[in-house]
Design an enzyme around this catalytic site. Structure first.
Site, mmCIF file in Angstrom:
data_model
loop_
_atom_site.group_PDB
_atom_site.id
_atom_site.type_symbol
_atom_site.label_atom_id
_atom_site.label_comp_id
_atom_site.label_asym_id
_atom_site.label_seq_id
_atom_site.Cartn_x
_atom_site.Cartn_y
_atom_site.Cartn_z
ATOM 1 N N SER A 142 49.267 9.740 45.093
ATOM 2 C CA SER A 142 50.093 10.101 44.965
ATOM 3 C C SER A 142 51.562 9.793 43.658
ATOM 4 C CB SER A 142 51.313 10.459 46.247
ATOM 5 O OG SER A 142 51.672 8.797 46.775
ATOM 6 N N HIS A 170 47.563 15.159 48.898
ATOM 7 C CA HIS A 170 47.910 15.156 47.855
ATOM 8 C C HIS A 170 46.847 15.697 47.355
ATOM 9 C CE1 HIS A 170 52.113 14.249 47.429
ATOM 10 N NE2 HIS A 170 51.624 13.098 48.109
ATOM 11 N N LYS A 201 53.283 19.853 52.621
ATOM 12 C CA LYS A 201 53.028 19.521 51.402
ATOM 13 C C LYS A 201 52.709 21.315 50.531
ATOM 14 C CE LYS A 201 53.291 15.105 50.213
ATOM 15 N NZ LYS A 201 53.831 14.888 51.404
#
Length: 355
Positions: A142, A170, A201
């Site tokens: 990240s 991610h 996310k």
């Protein structure tokens, strides 16, 4: 023209998608604000089981288990799976939640240099004396926007009879042809044993995490994983929005595929302007500046120009590696991206980051 957000983990723009919001509202209306219970009492409703099945299907795995966050998923897996007879081999730049999860277990701990396959092989050779070996890595890191060399990791794991664990927070939703993640991107879906990821996310941005993998592992976690056993189940609204986000991804890969061109547009324009962008082909685009104060003042001036970004410095990143981490989203238009680049050029020249 308003403020453009270029620092959220909202990779696919689904946190504001009308169908996702509607699904959350429907779940809230039907099941209430929360279940006021852990999963094994009355915290398991049909929506929780449905979402777990959907996650497993999306990742093409046998089963899945929900947590309040991926931090909890990482805190719950190593202690439940590994014994003092086992070994875990961790990339030195893994996320803090992986590091903390490994600290909780009694396995023998090895840390290999970041994405260094020679060092990993040396550590695997040393770990042959242990019963079970687990290689743990972020799929996409990240802070730097770089992607783990999963092909090579899986080859080494096969050579030395080890299992592979990846954290896909991610990556889930937008990496790979169908957004399955780094294992799909690099063609090793059948070689990665365990995936931990987040619902907070790309998959709607609310909260929640999960582990997906072999059914015997998931059964073990339901019996032994402390964050699962002793945390309240996910609120219905969170489950509803995550479930709808997965529906959208299972129906079409159009949103996931839109990310590559937008990411390339930002990276190429910023590089042409003279900035150094860390990582490769990932929507996390760290603008490397080196100086903490420079990163802070540039981020403040960017906001004055309508671009919301944040400066990162020690201890979040190593000393001398201060940066502004830009994150591209599917909802950014080409015009939005160009506006962001123009603001960076103006601010960079003002503060001496560009000639």
């Amino acid at each position: 023209a308003g403020i453009l957000n270029f620092c959220a983990n909202n990779y696919l723009g689904l946190s504001s998608h009308p169908e996702v919001i509607r699904a959350a509202a429907e779940a809230l209306e039907k099941f209430g604000a929360g279940l006021s219970s852990v999963r094994f009492i009355c915290g398991t409703q049909s929506i929780h089981k449905d979402l777990e099945e959907k996650i497993a299907r999306f990742h093409q795995r046998e089963d899945a288990i929900l947590y309040a966050s991926c931090f909890d998923a990482n805190a719950g897996i190593f202690e439940a799976l590994l014994t003092p007879e086992d070994a875990v081999l961790s990339d030195e730049l893994n996320h803090a939640s992986i590091i903390d999860g490994i600290r909780l277990c009694k396995a023998n701990k090895y840390r290999y240099k970041h994405m260094d396959m020679q060092d990993l092989e040396a550590k695997l050779q040393d770990a042959q004396k242990h019963r079970l070996r687990l290689v743990a890595t972020d799929g996409a890191f990240s802070m730097d926007g770089d992607i783990a060399p999963l092909r090579e990791i899986c080859q080494l794991a096969q050579k030395y009879d080890a299992l592979v664990f990846i954290d896909e927070c991610h990556a889930t939703g937008f990496l790979g042809p169908n957004g399955r993640g780094t294992d799909e991107l690099l063609g090793v879906m059948d070689k990665v044993t365990i995936i931990n990821s987040t619902l907070g996310k790309a998959l709607g941005g609310a909260a929640g995490g999960y582990t997906t993998g072999p059914k015997p592992l998931i059964d073990l976690l339901r019996q032994r994983s402390r964050p699962y056993l002793f945390s309240n189940s996910l609120p219905p609204a969170v489950v509803g929005c995550a479930s709808k986000a997965l529906d959208l991804l299972l129906e079409s890969n159009a949103i996931a595929q839109s990310m590559a061109a937008k990411t390339q547009r930002f990276r190429s324009k910023m590089t042409a302007a003279g900035f150094t962008i860390s990582g490769k082909d990932h929507p996390i685009c760290p603008v490397m500046l080196g100086d903490a104060r420079l990163a802070a003042v540039m981020a403040e001036d960017m906001l004055n120009r309508g671009i919301y970004v944040i400066g990162f410095s020690y201890p979040v990143v190593p000393k001398g590696k201060a940066r502004i981490r830009v994150q591209i989203s599917a909802v950014h238009s080409d015009e939005d991206i160009d506006r962001c680049v123009e603001a960076f050029i103006e601010v960079g020249r003002k503060h001496g980051a560009l000639p």
